[in-house]
Enzyme design. Structure first.
Site, short mmCIF file in Angstrom:
data_model
loop_
_atom_site.label_atom_id
_atom_site.label_comp_id
_atom_site.label_asym_id
_atom_site.label_seq_id
_atom_site.Cartn_x
_atom_site.Cartn_y
_atom_site.Cartn_z
N HIS A 111 -58.14 5.59 -18.63
CA HIS A 111 -56.84 5.22 -19.38
C HIS A 111 -56.68 3.79 -19.46
CE1 HIS A 111 -52.63 4.94 -20.52
NE2 HIS A 111 -52.72 6.10 -21.25
N GLU A 131 -54.04 1.85 -19.26
CA GLU A 131 -53.19 1.04 -18.38
C GLU A 131 -53.87 1.19 -17.08
OE1 GLU A 131 -49.26 3.38 -18.01
OE2 GLU A 131 -49.36 2.89 -15.56
N THR A 155 -47.71 5.24 -15.01
CA THR A 155 -46.26 5.26 -15.34
C THR A 155 -45.93 6.38 -15.87
OG1 THR A 155 -46.66 4.16 -17.60
CG2 THR A 155 -45.78 2.70 -15.66
N CYS A 164 -42.58 5.59 -14.51
CA CYS A 164 -41.25 5.17 -15.36
C CYS A 164 -39.94 6.19 -15.61
CB CYS A 164 -42.09 5.04 -16.82
SG CYS A 164 -40.74 4.30 -17.91
N SER A 216 -52.42 10.10 -25.77
CA SER A 216 -51.34 9.60 -25.35
C SER A 216 -51.05 10.62 -23.79
CB SER A 216 -49.99 9.78 -25.97
OG SER A 216 -48.81 9.93 -24.98
N SER A 217 -51.23 9.84 -22.54
CA SER A 217 -50.97 10.43 -21.51
C SER A 217 -49.63 11.27 -21.12
CB SER A 217 -51.38 9.50 -20.41
OG SER A 217 -50.99 10.00 -18.85
N SER A 238 -44.58 7.26 -27.18
CA SER A 238 -45.07 6.26 -28.45
C SER A 238 -44.85 7.07 -30.01
CB SER A 238 -46.60 6.37 -28.48
OG SER A 238 -47.15 5.97 -27.01
#
Lengths: 275, 275
Positions: free
Chosen positions: A120, A122, A160, A188, A216-217, A259
């Site tokens: 990923h 990030e 996150t 997050c 998208s994780s 997202s």
């Protein structure tokens, strides 16, 4: 069919912020996809002429380059700087935090454990702030296979968008076996909120639609939470919907990853109501 | 009745070490009871003329004073130093560790959480190395009642004789609610070993005898572990045994706290075999 939206869903603070940054930098280009949603990236291209570089080699002198919400590796940033371009940082502040933690704790000789997916963007960015003493684990099974040096001290961060229950598994495993484990809870809050709302809604509906990018994780996390409770489907837009999923169903729950723009969610809900 | 001893029991490293220190300092006096076992303290008095001060006021110039295995508060130590006495430190090294952690992390502005009993001498000693920013909690319920300042960073230590599962409850509660939690696993391995062995044995016997001081924290932990699985009794020596506990019982398990000398265990086993 009735449709019910989760009490918290969709765009998080970091994504909203990144889109605003992009919208105020017409004709700039992002370093990697700004967020994990193709439709929104196409909208930024169409309405604001925001380009997309997949590799640093494509960047030319004089460009305005926006760093994506997930951040980029430290070396990529250095290379950008050397290219004489204007750098606009849209890295989510909640991603900058684990980057800085890894940098600081590496300097203090901690072994860094990152709970996340090594592929990923990030995680690639976060781990680049450490050195050889960084280990990325995607789950407890991977951690159990690793033999650490005796008397190491550990610092842990999480991608996150990870599930907090799984992060606890990771840190508890370390705490029981090692003397010093500094746990940084970098998951997050927005992710928490969307996850809690998805969990609650998935318990009261007949079927769940999770909207978000397939890469998208946090969307995948939402899907895995919903799937535990009810038949669930992950879709990117209304074209992915299949009528047969909803046969005999009375109430359909809807949630969306961090997202996912509101206009996509709106289109899907309109389509669902027709079933 | 048959008797079976736990695979690990009794004297830990720190207690053995403290007794050896006392035995090599004839005519000295300990500051507080050296270990939590009256019979062993009487033996040291009879065989090595080791005295016992309950208060610092009793200490006289020229004395040789042995600091107990559980350590003493920082101010008591300062006062001893000012009294012009010879100080012999028999504090268990595994207790010195949390003292030093509290000192260091307090200097780095962490809020210290000590998982332990506020009235236990070890905890009194450990907490004295911090300042107002130290909170002692005996269980998760006590922790849940506390409202912490926003954005505090936490460092946690545990009394060396606590159960690791309960310590995890404490730290997990903090990790889920706060961004930075440095977890120091200060629970002693010897305690783990005795606890694991007591747990295993208590599952295969008809009754368990736990030998140790009534004020000994680790003995009480052993008792609470055994009691979950089988009828269990805590005794200090053979005089506490009651014949009726063993009526109809075929196999009796025996374990002993970290301050229990082998000669007491031997006496009890001999008595049990007679039933």
């Amino acid at each position: 069919m009735e449709v019910k939206l989760a009490s918290s869903y969709g765009f998080c603070f970091g994504v909203k912020r990144a889109i605003e940054i992009a919208e105020t930098h017409k004709n700039a280009a992002t370093m990697g996809p700004l967020i994990h949603n193709k439709s929104e990236i196409n909208r930024l291209k169409d309405d604001f002429n925001i380009g997309l570089y997949e590799s640093i080699d494509e960047v030319k002198e004089g460009d305005t380059v926006i760093i994506r919400t997930h951040g980029i590796p430290r070396n990529d940033r250095k290379e950008l700087k050397s290219k004489n371009v204007e750098i606009i940082n849209a890295t989510c502040p909640f991603v900058t935090t684990p980057q800085q933690i890894v940098k600081k704790m590496t300097a203090e000789n901690y072994h860094i454990i990152i709970f996340g997916d090594i592929d990923h963007p990030e995680v690639k960015g976060v781990m680049s702030y450490g050195d050889d003493n960084v280990t990325v684990v995607a789950n407890i099974e991977e951690l159990e296979k690793i033999v650490f040096k005796h008397n190491e001290k550990f610092a842990t961060v999480a991608q996150t968008t990870k599930k907090k229950e799984e992060y606890l598994q990771i840190v508890n495993y370390l705490i029981l076996r090692h003397k010093i484990v500094c746990v940084f809870n970098t998951i997050c809050d927005a992710t928490f909120e969307n996850q809690d709302a998805a969990r609650a809604l998935s318990k009261e509906v007949d079927v769940m639609i999770v909207i978000g990018g397939k890469t998208s994780s946090n969307t995948k996390q939402l899907y895995s939470i919903c799937e535990e409770n009810v038949e669930s489907y992950l879709v990117e837009d209304e074209n992915d919907l299949k009528k047969e999923w909803f046969e005999g169903k009375k109430l359909c729950g809807v949630t969306a990853g961090a997202s996912t723009p509101d206009w996509i969610i709106k289109n899907i809900i309109e389509q669902l109501k027709k079933y």
